[in-house]
Design an enzyme around this catalytic site. Structure first.
Site, short mmCIF file in Angstrom:
data_model
loop_
_atom_site.label_atom_id
_atom_site.label_comp_id
_atom_site.label_asym_id
_atom_site.label_seq_id
_atom_site.Cartn_x
_atom_site.Cartn_y
_atom_site.Cartn_z
CD GLU A 244 -2.59 1.37 2.59
OE1 GLU A 244 -3.45 2.26 2.66
OE2 GLU A 244 -2.35 0.57 3.51
CD GLU A 383 3.75 12.89 12.33
OE1 GLU A 383 3.77 14.12 12.13
OE2 GLU A 383 2.94 12.12 11.75
#
Length: 396
Positions: A244, A383
Site C-alpha cells: 500500500e 511520524e
C-alpha cells in the site's frame, strides 16, 4: 536493474500512450483532468477496458492473470495512463489484498477471488483503522469469536475509503484478546452486504464522502474466509501495508499534476505576462520536477527488488510521495490565487462544458489542496513512517 531506454521499451511506451488515448472514454478523462468526482461506474468502466486488453492486473504475475511486466514496464504503464487522464486503478484488490492472497491465501481463495478482482466483480475495501487505533493499529479492538464454522464479528472501522461501493472487506480482527497485541490478530474476508454491516459517510474538507465509518454488529463470516492462520494476521497486515505504501507514492499522479500545474502557470497572468515566465515560479516548478524524478528512481529501485514485501524503502516512498503530492496541490492553489477561494463542492458533480485548465481548474485547486492534506496521514502517518525508517533502516 538496467534502466536503459531500449527500442522495445520506447515502443511499449508508445503502445500504452496510444491505447490510453484511444480507449479511455472522453467523459471519464474530462472528469479526471478537471478534478471532478468519479462514480463507481467510472472506475469499473476503465478496469474493464484494461481487462479486455489483457492489462487488467499490470503488477501481477502471469499465472494469476496478470501481465508479468517488469518494474520499468509497470512504471511506464502507470505514468502514461495517468498522463492520459485515466482514473487510478483501484488499489484495494489489485495492490493490497491480491498480493496477500497470492502469498498467504488458500488455493480455494485464490481460485475464487483473484479473477474477480481483475474485472471488479468484487470491489474491496480495507478494514484496518478504528477510532483510537489508526497509527497504533495493533491496539485494534474489533473482535471475532469462533462459533462452529463461522466467526461472529463485532466492532467499528473508520476512514474506510470508498466503502460505499464495496462488495467485500479484508478486515483485521482480534481473535485472541488474551495474547500480546500483535499476536492476537487475524485477517478475515467479509461480505459488505451481510446482515449487521452498516456504512456511514464521513464528509471531508473538499466536500466529498469518500471515507466512511463501518459498523459491524454480530456479522457472521464463514471460517473458510480466514486468510492464512488464526492469530497470524499481523504478518499479513504488514505485508499488505508495504504494498500500500509503495502505491501511495503516486508517481503517475505526480506526473499528471505537474503537467496541469505547468498549464495553469502558462495561462495565469501576473503583471501582464504569463506566470510561467516568472523566474521564481519556474524555480519552484523545477524543484518539484526534480523531486518527482528522484521519487521515480527510488520507486524503480524498490520495484526491481526480489519480489518480497517492500521494507523501510516503502516508508521512504510513502513520505516523499505524500510530500510531493501536497507540494503540487499547494502550488496549484497559489497559481489559481483568489480564483480558488469561492470553491463550491457541488461543482465537482457539475456537467458544464470544459475547455481545458482555466477557471474550472482554479476552482478545483482549493478542493485539491484540502484533499491532499490526508496523504501524510492515511497508510500510516509520516511520524509512524519515520519511526519505521529509524528502526529498520538506520538501526536506531
Amino acid at each position: 536493474m538496467n534502466l536503459t531506454w531500449t527500442p522495445e521499451l520506447r515502443r511499449f511506451r508508445e503502445e500504452v500512450a496510444a491505447f490510453a488515448a484511444a480507449s479511455l472514454p472522453p467523459d471519464i478523462r474530462d472528469k479526471v483532468l478537471r478534478h471532478q468526482r468519479l462514480e463507481r461506474d467510472d472506475y469499473v468502466c476503465w478496469h474493464l477496458v484494461l481487462a479486455d486488453r489483457g492489462w487488467g492486473a499490470p503488477t501481477w504475475p502471469v499465472e494469476h492473470g496478470g501481465t508479468g511486466w517488469n518494474a520499468l514496464q509497470r512504471l511506464i504503464f502507470e505514468v502514461e495512463c495517468f498522463k492520459a487522464g485515466a482514473p487510478r486503478l483501484l488499489p484495494f484488490g489489485l495492490s493490497m489484498i491480491g498480493p496477500v492472497l497470492m502469498k498467504y491465501g488458500s488455493a480455494a481463495q485464490q481460485a475464487e477471488l483473484l479473477p474477480r478482482i481483475i474485472r471488479v466483480q468484487d470491489w474491496w475495501c480495507q478494514g484496518y483503522s478504528e477510532p483510537g487505533s489508526g497509527s497504533d493499529l495493533a491496539s485494534l479492538s474489533t473482535r471475532a469469536e469462533r462459533d462452529g464454522g463461522e466467526y461472529v464479528v463485532n466492532g467499528q472501522k473508520t476512514w474506510t475509503t470508498l466503502a460505499q461501493y464495496a462488495d467485500r472487506m479484508f478486515c483485521l480482527v482480534r481473535t485472541d484478546p488474551g495474547a500480546r497485541a500483535q499476536r492476537g490478530i487475524s485477517m478475515l474476508l467479509l461480505d459488505m452486504r451481510a446482515p449487521g454491516v452498516s456504512v456511514r459517510p464521513i464528509r471531508t474538507l473538499d466536500g466529498g464522502c469518500d471515507v466512511n465509518e463501518v459498523w459491524l454488529e454480530n456479522v457472521r463470516v464463514p471460517a473458510s474466509n480466514l486468510v492464512g492462520e488464526e492469530n497470524q494476521g499481523w504478518t499479513y497486515a504488514k505485508y499488505l501495508l508495504g504494498h500500500e505504501r509503495t502505491g501511495i507514492a503516486g508517481l503517475g499522479h505526480c506526473h499528471r499534476e505537474l503537467g496541469i500545474l505547468k498549464r495553469m502557470a502558462g495561462q495565469a497572468v501576473s503583471r501582464g505576462r504569463p506566470l510561467l515566465q516568472d523566474s521564481r515560479m519556474r524555480d519552484r516548478i523545477s524543484r518539484i520536477e526534480a523531486d518527482i524524478m528522484a521519487l521515480e528512481m527510488l520507486l524503480l529501485r524498490v520495484a526491481a527488488g526480489d519480489g518480497g514485501a517492500p521494507g523501510a524503502e516503502a516508508s521512504v516512498l510513502k513520505i516523499r510521495g505524500s510530500e510531493i503530492q501536497q507540494d503540487l496541490a499547494m502550488l496549484q492553489m497559489e497559481v489559481a490565487g483568489p480564483d480558488c477561494w469561492p470553491y463550491d463542492p457541488d461543482w465537482m458533480l457539475a456537467g458544464a462544458d470544459w475547455h481545458g485548465p482555466g477557471p474550472e481548474m482554479a476552482a478545483a485547486a482549493g478542493a485539491g489542496y484540502a484533499d491532499m492534506r490526508k496523504t501524510s496521514i492515511y497508510g500510516g502517518t509520516t511520524e509512524v513512517q519515520k519511526g519505521i525508517i529509524a528502526r529498520h533502516a538506520l538501526g536506531l
